[in-house]
Design a protein around this motif. Sequence first.
Motif, PDB file in Angstrom:
ATOM      1  N   ILE A  84     -14.629  11.257   3.154  1.00 29.54           N
ATOM      2  CA  ILE A  84     -14.752   9.812   2.964  1.00 29.54           C
ATOM      3  C   ILE A  84     -13.405   9.252   2.531  1.00 29.54           C
ATOM      4  O   ILE A  84     -12.813   9.715   1.547  1.00 29.54           O
ATOM      5  N   VAL A  85     -12.905   8.272   3.274  1.00 27.91           N
ATOM      6  CA  VAL A  85     -11.579   7.698   3.029  1.00 27.91           C
ATOM      7  C   VAL A  85     -11.702   6.203   2.787  1.00 27.91           C
ATOM      8  O   VAL A  85     -12.211   5.457   3.641  1.00 27.91           O
ATOM      9  N   PHE A  86     -11.243   5.770   1.637  1.00 29.94           N
ATOM     10  CA  PHE A  86     -11.218   4.353   1.268  1.00 29.94           C
ATOM     11  C   PHE A  86      -9.820   3.813   1.555  1.00 29.94           C
ATOM     12  O   PHE A  86      -8.824   4.313   1.021  1.00 29.94           O
ATOM     13  N   PHE A  92     -13.821   3.274   5.064  1.00 26.05           N
ATOM     14  CA  PHE A  92     -14.327   2.039   4.473  1.00 26.05           C
ATOM     15  C   PHE A  92     -13.125   1.282   3.927  1.00 26.05           C
ATOM     16  O   PHE A  92     -12.288   1.867   3.238  1.00 26.05           O
ATOM     17  N   ILE A  93     -12.982  -0.021   4.240  1.00 22.53           N
ATOM     18  CA  ILE A  93     -11.828  -0.779   3.781  1.00 22.53           C
ATOM     19  C   ILE A  93     -12.208  -1.681   2.606  1.00 22.53           C
ATOM     20  O   ILE A  93     -13.354  -2.087   2.461  1.00 22.53           O
ATOM     21  N   GLY A  94     -11.207  -1.985   1.773  1.00 23.91           N
ATOM     22  CA  GLY A  94     -11.454  -2.849   0.622  1.00 23.91           C
ATOM     23  C   GLY A  94     -10.241  -2.909  -0.279  1.00 23.91           C
ATOM     24  O   GLY A  94      -9.109  -2.757   0.181  1.00 23.91           O
ATOM     25  N   TYR A  95     -10.474  -3.079  -1.590  1.00 21.28           N
ATOM     26  CA  TYR A  95      -9.366  -3.145  -2.545  1.00 21.28           C
ATOM     27  C   TYR A  95      -9.914  -2.919  -3.948  1.00 21.28           C
ATOM     28  O   TYR A  95     -11.098  -3.145  -4.218  1.00 21.28           O
ATOM     29  N   SER A 110     -14.341  -6.674   5.837  1.00 22.22           N
ATOM     30  CA  SER A 110     -15.567  -6.116   6.401  1.00 22.22           C
ATOM     31  C   SER A 110     -16.158  -5.097   5.440  1.00 22.22           C
ATOM     32  O   SER A 110     -15.439  -4.382   4.737  1.00 22.22           O
ATOM     33  N   ALA A 111     -17.482  -5.020   5.425  1.00 19.17           N
ATOM     34  CA  ALA A 111     -18.167  -4.060   4.565  1.00 19.17           C
ATOM     35  C   ALA A 111     -18.772  -2.917   5.369  1.00 19.17           C
ATOM     36  O   ALA A 111     -19.458  -2.064   4.812  1.00 19.17           O
TER      37      ALA A 111
END
Length: 212
Positions: free
Chosen positions: A103-105, A69-72, A167-168
């Motif tokens: 689970i990898v952020f 999951f990508i984000g910040y 993207s979510a």
Amino acid sequence: MKKILLFIVPLFLLSFLLLGRAQFHDDLTKNESLILFKEGKSLTDFSFDLAGGEHFTNQDLQGKWTLFFIGYTFCPDICPTTLAHLDSVYPTLTAAPYNDIQIVFVSVDPNRDKADQLAEYVHYFNSEFIGVTSTHKQLWPFVQNLGLIYSIVDQGVAEPYYLVDHSASIVLINPKGEHHASFQATINAEGIFNVEMDLMVENIHQIYKKWH
């Protein structure tokens, strides 16, 4: 603030998504947000920063199922909501025999998110979650390879609290380190993009059983 899009989605990305949707397996629980590939898609080589000077690479995907999951960490809504929801389903998601799921952020804001700080952030939600980041030079090909995208607001000195659009969706990687499926986000009642977690867990368990 003037928004600057760092990267542009190539046309083949639309084909990528449409192709995946055509490859949906009818015998899985019907989930319109699921994109499932008949054959795993190889990932680009990567080496991301972990806390303590360690690195997370393609090798760390071998023999495990991985959710990316990508984000910040400065994200005001999608990231904390998704991580909290992932934490809520984590006991069910990883219950035996599904205990080889990680689970990898992935932070796409390396300017502000350093590895040690990122670890503290994800561990706030769940001590088992993994937080990684890298340079944009490494992040963008990786994110693009997963069929995702991010863009960033001008990082001017006068604007230290810029936003990052991203993207979510959540991406599933198989034990061979290949892109196996994606779970697309939809807008919930609060107007936030999110993935339907209970249905995602059900689908992952079905995929897992077929694999094993």
